[in-house]
Scaffold this active site. Sequence first.
Site, PDB file in Angstrom:
ATOM      1  N   PHE A 154       0.805  -1.236   0.000  1.00 17.42           N
ATOM      2  CA  PHE A 154       0.000   0.000   0.000  1.00 17.42           C
ATOM      3  C   PHE A 154       0.829   1.273   0.000  1.00 17.42           C
ATOM      4  CE2 PHE A 154       0.850  -0.294   4.564  1.00 17.42           C
ATOM      5  CZ  PHE A 154       1.109   1.022   4.866  1.00 17.42           C
ATOM      6  N   LYS A 178      -1.364  -6.724  -9.717  1.00 18.62           N
ATOM      7  CA  LYS A 178      -2.333  -6.701  -8.625  1.00 18.62           C
ATOM      8  C   LYS A 178      -1.892  -5.644  -7.605  1.00 18.62           C
ATOM      9  CE  LYS A 178      -2.829  -8.358  -4.608  1.00 18.62           C
ATOM     10  NZ  LYS A 178      -3.480  -7.257  -3.890  1.00 18.62           N
ATOM     11  N   GLU A 181      -5.079  -3.836  -2.197  1.00 21.97           N
ATOM     12  CA  GLU A 181      -6.518  -3.583  -2.093  1.00 21.97           C
ATOM     13  C   GLU A 181      -6.808  -2.360  -1.217  1.00 21.97           C
ATOM     14  OE1 GLU A 181      -4.704  -5.961  -0.893  1.00 21.97           O
ATOM     15  OE2 GLU A 181      -5.610  -7.112   0.712  1.00 21.97           O
ATOM     16  N   SER A 231       5.177  -7.175   3.303  1.00 23.75           N
ATOM     17  CA  SER A 231       5.775  -7.549   4.587  1.00 23.75           C
ATOM     18  C   SER A 231       6.552  -8.861   4.455  1.00 23.75           C
ATOM     19  CB  SER A 231       4.669  -7.684   5.630  1.00 23.75           C
ATOM     20  OG  SER A 231       3.714  -8.627   5.175  1.00 23.75           O
ATOM     21  N   CYS A 286       9.770   1.422   3.415  1.00 21.34           N
ATOM     22  CA  CYS A 286      10.640   0.287   3.746  1.00 21.34           C
ATOM     23  C   CYS A 286      12.072   0.743   3.950  1.00 21.34           C
ATOM     24  CB  CYS A 286      10.557  -0.779   2.662  1.00 21.34           C
ATOM     25  SG  CYS A 286      11.323  -0.238   1.133  1.00 21.34           S
ATOM     26  N   GLU A 385       9.139  -4.716  13.044  1.00 22.51           N
ATOM     27  CA  GLU A 385       8.878  -3.593  12.134  1.00 22.51           C
ATOM     28  C   GLU A 385       7.588  -2.907  12.583  1.00 22.51           C
ATOM     29  OE1 GLU A 385       7.777  -4.500   8.025  1.00 22.51           O
ATOM     30  OE2 GLU A 385       8.712  -2.622   7.380  1.00 22.51           O
TER      31      GLU A 385
HETATM   32  P1  NAD Z   1       1.361  -6.777   3.027  1.00 21.67           P
HETATM   33  O1  NAD Z   1       2.374  -7.862   3.085  1.00 21.67           O
HETATM   34  O2  NAD Z   1       0.279  -6.767   4.024  1.00 21.67           O
HETATM   35  O3  NAD Z   1       0.622  -6.774   1.596  1.00 21.67           O
HETATM   36  C1  NAD Z   1       1.347  -6.758   0.393  1.00 21.67           C
HETATM   37  C2  NAD Z   1       0.533  -7.471  -0.685  1.00 21.67           C
HETATM   38  O4  NAD Z   1       0.342  -8.829  -0.303  1.00 21.67           O
HETATM   39  C3  NAD Z   1      -0.848  -6.879  -0.916  1.00 21.67           C
HETATM   40  O5  NAD Z   1      -1.067  -6.778  -2.302  1.00 21.67           O
HETATM   41  C4  NAD Z   1      -1.801  -7.879  -0.257  1.00 21.67           C
HETATM   42  O6  NAD Z   1      -2.993  -8.022  -0.973  1.00 21.67           O
HETATM   43  C5  NAD Z   1      -1.038  -9.182  -0.271  1.00 21.67           C
HETATM   44  N1  NAD Z   1      -1.243  -9.997   0.936  1.00 21.67           N
HETATM   45  C6  NAD Z   1      -1.390  -9.541   2.209  1.00 21.67           C
HETATM   46  N2  NAD Z   1      -1.515 -10.569   3.058  1.00 21.67           N
HETATM   47  C7  NAD Z   1      -1.448 -11.703   2.315  1.00 21.67           C
HETATM   48  C8  NAD Z   1      -1.506 -13.096   2.634  1.00 21.67           C
HETATM   49  N3  NAD Z   1      -1.652 -13.509   3.872  1.00 21.67           N
HETATM   50  N4  NAD Z   1      -1.413 -13.972   1.619  1.00 21.67           N
HETATM   51  C9  NAD Z   1      -1.233 -13.559   0.346  1.00 21.67           C
HETATM   52  N5  NAD Z   1      -1.179 -12.256   0.003  1.00 21.67           N
HETATM   53  C10 NAD Z   1      -1.269 -11.331   0.966  1.00 21.67           C
HETATM   54  O7  NAD Z   1       2.183  -5.395   3.043  1.00 21.67           O
HETATM   55  P2  NAD Z   1       1.587  -3.915   3.145  1.00 21.67           P
HETATM   56  O8  NAD Z   1       1.066  -3.692   4.517  1.00 21.67           O
HETATM   57  O9  NAD Z   1       0.724  -3.602   1.988  1.00 21.67           O
HETATM   58  O10 NAD Z   1       2.926  -3.068   2.935  1.00 21.67           O
HETATM   59  C11 NAD Z   1       3.810  -2.762   3.971  1.00 21.67           C
HETATM   60  C12 NAD Z   1       4.965  -3.721   4.020  1.00 21.67           C
HETATM   61  O11 NAD Z   1       5.652  -3.714   2.768  1.00 21.67           O
HETATM   62  C13 NAD Z   1       6.022  -3.349   5.046  1.00 21.67           C
HETATM   63  O12 NAD Z   1       6.449  -4.527   5.696  1.00 21.67           O
HETATM   64  C14 NAD Z   1       7.138  -2.747   4.228  1.00 21.67           C
HETATM   65  O13 NAD Z   1       8.422  -2.828   4.820  1.00 21.67           O
HETATM   66  C15 NAD Z   1       7.050  -3.565   2.995  1.00 21.67           C
HETATM   67  N6  NAD Z   1       7.653  -2.912   1.841  1.00 21.67           N
HETATM   68  C16 NAD Z   1       8.850  -3.383   1.422  1.00 21.67           C
HETATM   69  C17 NAD Z   1       9.481  -2.771   0.362  1.00 21.67           C
HETATM   70  C18 NAD Z   1      10.823  -3.272  -0.103  1.00 21.67           C
HETATM   71  O14 NAD Z   1      11.309  -2.775  -1.097  1.00 21.67           O
HETATM   72  N7  NAD Z   1      11.439  -4.221   0.568  1.00 21.67           N
HETATM   73  C19 NAD Z   1       8.885  -1.677  -0.275  1.00 21.67           C
HETATM   74  C20 NAD Z   1       7.641  -1.236   0.172  1.00 21.67           C
HETATM   75  C21 NAD Z   1       7.034  -1.862   1.244  1.00 21.67           C
END
Ligand code: NAD
Length: 484
Positions: A154, A178, A181, A231, A286, A385
């Site tokens: 997000f 994708k 959401e 994450s 991140c 985190e």
């Molecule tokens: P998230 O892991 O909750 O969601 C990311 C994506 O995964 C979304 O599209 C979501 O629909 C999907 N998703 C969520 N839970 C899922 C599950 N159980 N099974 C399958 N798919 C699932 O992450 P977020 O809250 O949207 O974003 C924040 C996180 O992203 C933080 O941990 C941040 O550090 C990380 N991030 C990392 C980078 C990087 O370059 N390493 C960059 C941006 C964000």
Amino acid sequence: MKTMTVERLKNYVNGAWIDVASSAVQEVRNPATGEVIALCPLGGAAEVDAAVRAAHAAYATWRRVPAEERVQYLFKLKALLEEHAEELAAVVTRENGKTLSEARGDVRRGIQMVEVAIGAPSLLMGQALEDVAHGIDCESVRQPMGVFACIAPFNFPAMVPLWFYPFAVACGNTFVCKPSEQVPLTQRLMFELIHRAGFPRGVLNLVNGGKETVNAILEHPLIRGVSFVGSSPVAEYVYKVGAAHGKRVQALGGAKNFIIVMPDAEMDKAIDAIAESAFGCAGERCLAASVVLAVGDAHGKLRAGLVERIGQYKVGDGSKPETTMGPVISQKSKERVVSYIDKGVTEGAELVCDGRKVATKETGYFVGPTLFDKVTPKMTIAKEEIFGPVLCMMQVGGLDEAMTIAGSHPLANASSIFTTSGKSARQFRYEIDASMAGVNIGVAAPMSFFGFGGAKGSFFGDLKAHGREAFDFYTDRKVLISRW
Ligand code: NAD
């Protein structure tokens, strides 16, 4: 009372916007107000299958289009993104909460991805050697592989998907995106621009959804590779399940970024950079500074300076010009950040600036900039985190101790040192695990022409996002050996 109908979003498949049959939806809210601004349909296997089949059919033709012609569509997209940059930034602010200037940065960094992908005709070139044996010549060429997909977080609604699809399609692949959401509106607008750029039908497709959509992507037999950002637990899951289904996977995960400040640092510059790193985008980056390791005498000045900077933040609706820090993404996220602050207090850290007290007129999901001191590596706030505007300070005896603390954390996304000593800087650059490392830089963000991604528990895979690595991830290197 006027009732407003909230728009239910569609998928973009085979060059057209289509309704999603699934009745499951997620409300998309403006985090500054809590207002519901759209309904994001949570499709499943059927929706993913439709998009993948369209992409697969388009691939047969698209892979034969010369790279020079393929990038003409990206030139058009780049022009449209420039023309609509302000509109895109406003949508980012509306659905993500970050300030307008931060949203402009999100869009700008995204446009830079398109600029690099446009270099595909040069960057796709292979290698050749005559006479690898008597009368035998050998070449290695890069070929596209088929359908690729990305799953985005997000926090950078404009930039992160653009880390992937411009490169994938420039290489001759077709794509399914994708978005998160929680923030599907930026990509909706971007796909309207993609449509206007005239890409052939099926080359770029958009599917809305959550967990079920992700699982359908990971399991679909026609998808050759998946790029994930989010994450760490989900990144690890995506990597394992995607690989088990025979796909190439690059999965960028979470972070806990350590910043080391030496007593010889230019302190005013360090303070500005660290405050911006920790509290910019409400800490939802991140690459955000999470734990500051102040070496010896650096501690006093640094703490006083950070307190002063924190006092200057104007927390509020990111669309207002006076706001310097927006809300976090959701009520759930706010509660999570507040519970970490509570935990820091319970576990004995000194709460120097308390973001829970933030008072604004808006009804959204606000947490103010928060500073803890006297944090120890064993405390929850130093280990997990938080992904919100919370900065932890520790005073340490020397650079070796700081390096040991940073090195013992399982995540290693980004890290920085502030110093005027070349010796300290070299030791840091040489030894730090994080694979995005900064010297006198608060946010060690690689530009689009370099690769992006962390190490250890922050990254699952081998090839990083964007830069030259993208051309490796999105192509197969075929070797051709000929004797005539
Ligand atoms: P998230 O892991 O909750 O969601 C990311 C994506 O995964 C979304 O599209 C979501 O629909 C999907 N998703 C969520 N839970 C899922 C599950 N159980 N099974 C399958 N798919 C699932 O992450 P977020 O809250 O949207 O974003 C924040 C996180 O992203 C933080 O941990 C941040 O550090 C990380 N991030 C990392 C980078 C990087 O370059 N390493 C960059 C941006 C964000």
